[in-house]
Design an enzyme around this catalytic site. Structure first.
Site, mmCIF file in Angstrom:
data_model
loop_
_atom_site.group_PDB
_atom_site.id
_atom_site.type_symbol
_atom_site.label_atom_id
_atom_site.label_comp_id
_atom_site.label_asym_id
_atom_site.label_seq_id
_atom_site.Cartn_x
_atom_site.Cartn_y
_atom_site.Cartn_z
ATOM 1 C CG PHE A 1 -22.557 -6.096 14.584
ATOM 2 C CD1 PHE A 1 -21.441 -7.229 14.003
ATOM 3 C CD2 PHE A 1 -22.281 -4.744 14.323
ATOM 4 C CE1 PHE A 1 -20.247 -6.823 13.561
ATOM 5 C CE2 PHE A 1 -20.951 -4.334 13.734
ATOM 6 C CZ PHE A 1 -19.850 -5.332 13.494
ATOM 7 C CG ASP B 1 -21.577 -12.437 7.991
ATOM 8 O OD1 ASP B 1 -20.553 -11.871 8.415
ATOM 9 O OD2 ASP B 1 -22.177 -11.622 7.175
ATOM 10 N N GLY C 1 -4.160 3.869 5.241
ATOM 11 C CA GLY C 1 -3.550 5.146 5.736
ATOM 12 C C GLY C 1 -4.481 6.309 6.227
ATOM 13 C CG ASP C 2 -8.159 6.682 3.933
ATOM 14 O OD1 ASP C 2 -8.308 5.497 4.350
ATOM 15 O OD2 ASP C 2 -8.660 6.729 2.894
ATOM 16 C CG ASP D 1 -1.940 0.876 1.175
ATOM 17 O OD1 ASP D 1 -1.974 1.911 0.346
ATOM 18 O OD2 ASP D 1 -3.058 0.889 1.996
ATOM 19 C CG ASP E 1 -28.015 -10.758 28.963
ATOM 20 O OD1 ASP E 1 -28.724 -11.317 29.815
ATOM 21 O OD2 ASP E 1 -28.205 -9.441 28.627
ATOM 22 C CD GLU F 1 -2.753 7.178 0.743
ATOM 23 O OE1 GLU F 1 -3.821 6.423 0.260
ATOM 24 O OE2 GLU F 1 -3.143 7.315 2.127
ATOM 25 C CG ASN F 2 -4.408 8.259 -3.371
ATOM 26 O OD1 ASN F 2 -5.380 7.831 -2.720
ATOM 27 N ND2 ASN F 2 -3.497 9.248 -2.864
ATOM 28 C CG HIS G 1 -22.831 -11.535 12.550
ATOM 29 N ND1 HIS G 1 -22.360 -10.755 11.952
ATOM 30 C CD2 HIS G 1 -22.034 -12.792 12.726
ATOM 31 C CE1 HIS G 1 -21.026 -10.871 11.582
ATOM 32 N NE2 HIS G 1 -21.104 -12.411 12.132
HETATM 33 O O1 AHR Z 1 -33.035 -10.453 26.998
HETATM 34 C C1 AHR Z 1 -33.620 -10.236 28.107
HETATM 35 C C2 AHR Z 1 -32.859 -8.946 29.104
HETATM 36 O O2 AHR Z 1 -32.928 -7.779 28.003
HETATM 37 C C3 AHR Z 1 -31.394 -9.183 28.963
HETATM 38 O O3 AHR Z 1 -31.075 -10.085 30.167
HETATM 39 C C4 AHR Z 1 -30.960 -7.702 29.203
HETATM 40 O O4 AHR Z 1 -29.582 -7.493 29.192
HETATM 41 C C5 AHR Z 1 -31.683 -6.978 28.547
HETATM 42 O O5 AHR Z 1 -32.380 -5.839 29.410
HETATM 43 O O1 AHR Z 2 -22.982 -8.320 11.251
HETATM 44 C C1 AHR Z 2 -21.800 -7.419 11.042
HETATM 45 C C2 AHR Z 2 -21.755 -7.226 9.396
HETATM 46 O O2 AHR Z 2 -22.910 -6.613 9.005
HETATM 47 C C3 AHR Z 2 -21.696 -8.776 8.672
HETATM 48 O O3 AHR Z 2 -20.277 -9.199 8.727
HETATM 49 C C4 AHR Z 2 -21.979 -8.297 7.162
HETATM 50 O O4 AHR Z 2 -22.378 -9.121 6.443
HETATM 51 C C5 AHR Z 2 -23.108 -6.946 7.551
HETATM 52 O O5 AHR Z 2 -22.642 -5.821 6.805
HETATM 53 O O1 AHR Z 3 -3.874 2.998 -0.982
HETATM 54 C C1 AHR Z 3 -4.865 2.337 -0.711
HETATM 55 C C2 AHR Z 3 -5.733 3.357 0.472
HETATM 56 O O2 AHR Z 3 -6.378 4.243 -0.289
HETATM 57 C C3 AHR Z 3 -5.021 3.827 1.672
HETATM 58 O O3 AHR Z 3 -4.634 2.822 2.498
HETATM 59 C C4 AHR Z 3 -5.751 4.866 2.046
HETATM 60 O O4 AHR Z 3 -5.355 5.848 2.640
HETATM 61 C C5 AHR Z 3 -6.597 5.230 0.860
HETATM 62 O O5 AHR Z 3 -8.118 5.260 0.980
#
Ligand code: AHR
Ligand code: AHR
Ligand code: AHR
Length: 513
Positions: free
Chosen positions: A432, A448, A306-307, A229, A503, A231-232, A429
């Site tokens: 998430f 995932d 880098g960015d 890498d 949980d 840059e760019n 997921h």
């Molecule tokens: O999922 C039930 C409850 O919801 C979990 O124990 C708590 O973290 C959240 O308030």
């Molecule tokens: O759940 C996190 C990410 O969300 C997954 O890896 C991706 O598939 C989605 O963008």
């Molecule tokens: O060079 C690839 C990427 O381009 C660099 O890591 C980043 O700084 C820019 O977006």
């Protein structure tokens, strides 16, 4: 200790890596070898081992969620493997993050949580995420250690590094990576970057890159590739677009080398577990404006562009940056030392065993919710009260067929959960949140939909916590009775630290259906 560019031979490299000290044979570390070659390390980073034969200081710091306390992890002996047992003890019953990756070179070039740059990290304050301390277990000659598992959003940086090459000054670097853990995001980098964390123009970076991003350049085949890498642009050779001499490489343990000097640079690679380095490019700077001479700035990045582009993933075990342009012979000796370190895979799972092809139920263990089981209704994943007298449909919704982990890079060690009532649909997921979806066969889906079991975080007998393979800071968790891949104290509401370990702890039993 040895001279010039005469090359190479494993026997010469091995002989070179042994020095006689006080009558006993001591193996030189990578940075002892670079120093003997006249190109000393100015940054040396590893969570797995000391990179100097005499180094016995702190390798990295971990921070645990339960009380916010930190501890330093050191080698078990000078020059040796990290004391993983100390981490395991410190982190038992909670979750831990790698908060500092110390510089062993004495230059003070430690890496910490990357700050916001051109791009903002996912933390509320724009910082990047820290890596899970337990995400990348390995063994070195049979001794357990942990690497740094970089999920998208994770990054380390030092914008005030000292002694790193600037402008067109020569430097070298190598890193040991997991060649099966990569993606096409920007950019899984280790090396020299902008001090501002912003894209300040062509030639302002010089790092090792690993992955299968094709936005800028590529090598032969479909990747992943070691590139630079600068840059760019991710460069595989003189052409900004392609170098068919830069092969796709996916050794489980991969040595990646990039070095750059006045109108010359090189890419080299090897299986970090055996054999020697091959040269994938060695020649002039790229045919594009701004890369000759270079305008290096001398900050250090790990896992990001880098960015502060944070879209990439990969695993880092060790790496260094030197001052001066290392000879191929010096790098060959370093590779011999890496091979001698004996990297090998370690179990990704622990706790109660899961049998592939069995049906399981996952019961919540949080007080007040212990009649609830992880279930789905169509795509929605939540917890439902289920018992032996429930309707058949509900019993099926709360039962999961255990499959071998779909993610290729999990090496068949972790698991996927197929919906009992919807063959071909898996727990995954997405943003998430947990959902059940038909497999589209993509690498993203498979990753995932892969989860790794470990001893239950809350410590209950016969319980498991189940972390997302691709995001080892994140565990299957119920929150307001809805299913998430949640991190302990992260930025989302469902990441709330309160009752997290309960949980995220499940009693695993035979499925209802
Ligand atoms: O999922 C039930 C409850 O919801 C979990 O124990 C708590 O973290 C959240 O308030
Ligand atoms: O759940 C996190 C990410 O969300 C997954 O890896 C991706 O598939 C989605 O963008
Ligand atoms: O060079 C690839 C990427 O381009 C660099 O890591 C980043 O700084 C820019 O977006």
């Amino acid at each position: 200790m040895f001279s010039g560019s005469d090359c190479c031979g494993r026997s010469r490299a091995l002989a070179f890596s042994l020095i006689l000290a006080a009558g006993s044979l001591v193996t030189a570390g990578p940075c002892d070898i670079y120093a003997s070659g006249g190109t000393p390390c100015v940054a040396a980073h590893s969570t797995t081992r000391a990179l100097y034969s005499a180094f016995s200081g702190a390798l990295y710091q971990v921070r645990r969620a339960s009380d916010g306390a930190t501890t330093d992890i050191r080698p078990r002996a000078a020059g040796g493997v990290a004391d993983a047992a100390a981490q395991d003890t410190f982190c038992a019953g909670t979750t831990c993050l790698i908060s500092v990756l110390y510089d062993q070179s004495g230059t003070g070039n430690h890496l910490t949580q990357a700050p916001p740059g051109g791009f903002q990290g996912p933390e509320a304050n724009g910082y990047d995420n820290l890596a899970a301390a337990g995400g990348a277990p390995v063994t070195l000659n049979g001794q357990k250690a942990y690497g740094i598992f970089v999920s998208p959003g994770t990054g380390y940086r030092n914008n005030n590094a000292k002694g790193i090459a600037v402008r067109d000054e020569p430097e070298g670097m190598y890193a040991v990576l997991d060649g099966t853990h990569y993606n096409d995001g920007c950019c899984f980098d280790y090396g020299n970057a902008e001090t501002s964390a912003r894209d300040t123009g062509n030639g302002h970076m010089e790092t090792i890159y690993f992955g299968d991003n094709t936005v800028w350049g590529r090598g032969a085949g479909s990747g992943p590739w070691i590139m630079a890498d600068l840059e760019n642009g991710l460069f595989s050779g003189a052409s900004p677009k392609t170098n068919t001499g830069d092969p796709s490489v996916s050794y489980r343990f991969l040595t990646a080398v990039v070095k750059g000097g006045a109108n010359k640079w090189a890419i080299r690679g090897a299986n970090a577990a055996s054999g020697g380095l091959s040269t994938y490019y060695n020649g002039a700077r790229p045919n594009a404006a701004g890369y000759n001479p270079m305008s290096k700035e001398g900050a250090i990045v790990l896992g990001i562009g880098g960015d502060n582009s944070v879209g990439a993933q990969g695993t880092f075990y060790e790496g260094v940056m030197t001052t001066g342009y290392p000879s191929d012979a010096t790098e060959d000796a370093v590779q011999a030392d890496v091979v001698a370190a004996g990297y090998a895979i370690a179990p990704l799972t622990s706790g109660p065993a899961l049998s592939v092809r069995s049906s399981v139920s996952l019961r919540a263990t949080t007080a007040g919710y212990t009649t609830r089981y992880l279930a789905h209704s169509g795509a929605t994943v939540n917890t439902q009260v289920v018992s032996s007298s429930s309707a058949t449909a509900l019993k099926q919704q709360a039962s999961w067929m255990v499959r071998t982990g779909l993610a290729a890079a999990s090496g068949g060690q972790c698991f996927s959960f197929e919906a009992r009532d919807a063959p071909g649909s898996y727990l995954r997921h997405y943003n998430f949140e947990l959902t059940v979806a038909n497999s589209d066969g993509s690498k993203q889906f498979r990753e995932d939909a892969t989860f790794c079991t470990q001893v239950g975080l809350s410590g209950g007998q016969d319980t498991s916590s189940i972390r997302a393979w691709g995001y080892p800071t994140r565990y299957l968790r119920h929150y307001n009775n809805v299913g998430y891949a949640a991190s302990n104290g992260g930025v989302h509401t469902f990441d709330a630290a309160g009752s997290f370990t309960d949980d995220a702890t499940w009693a695993v039993a035979t499925g209802f259906a």
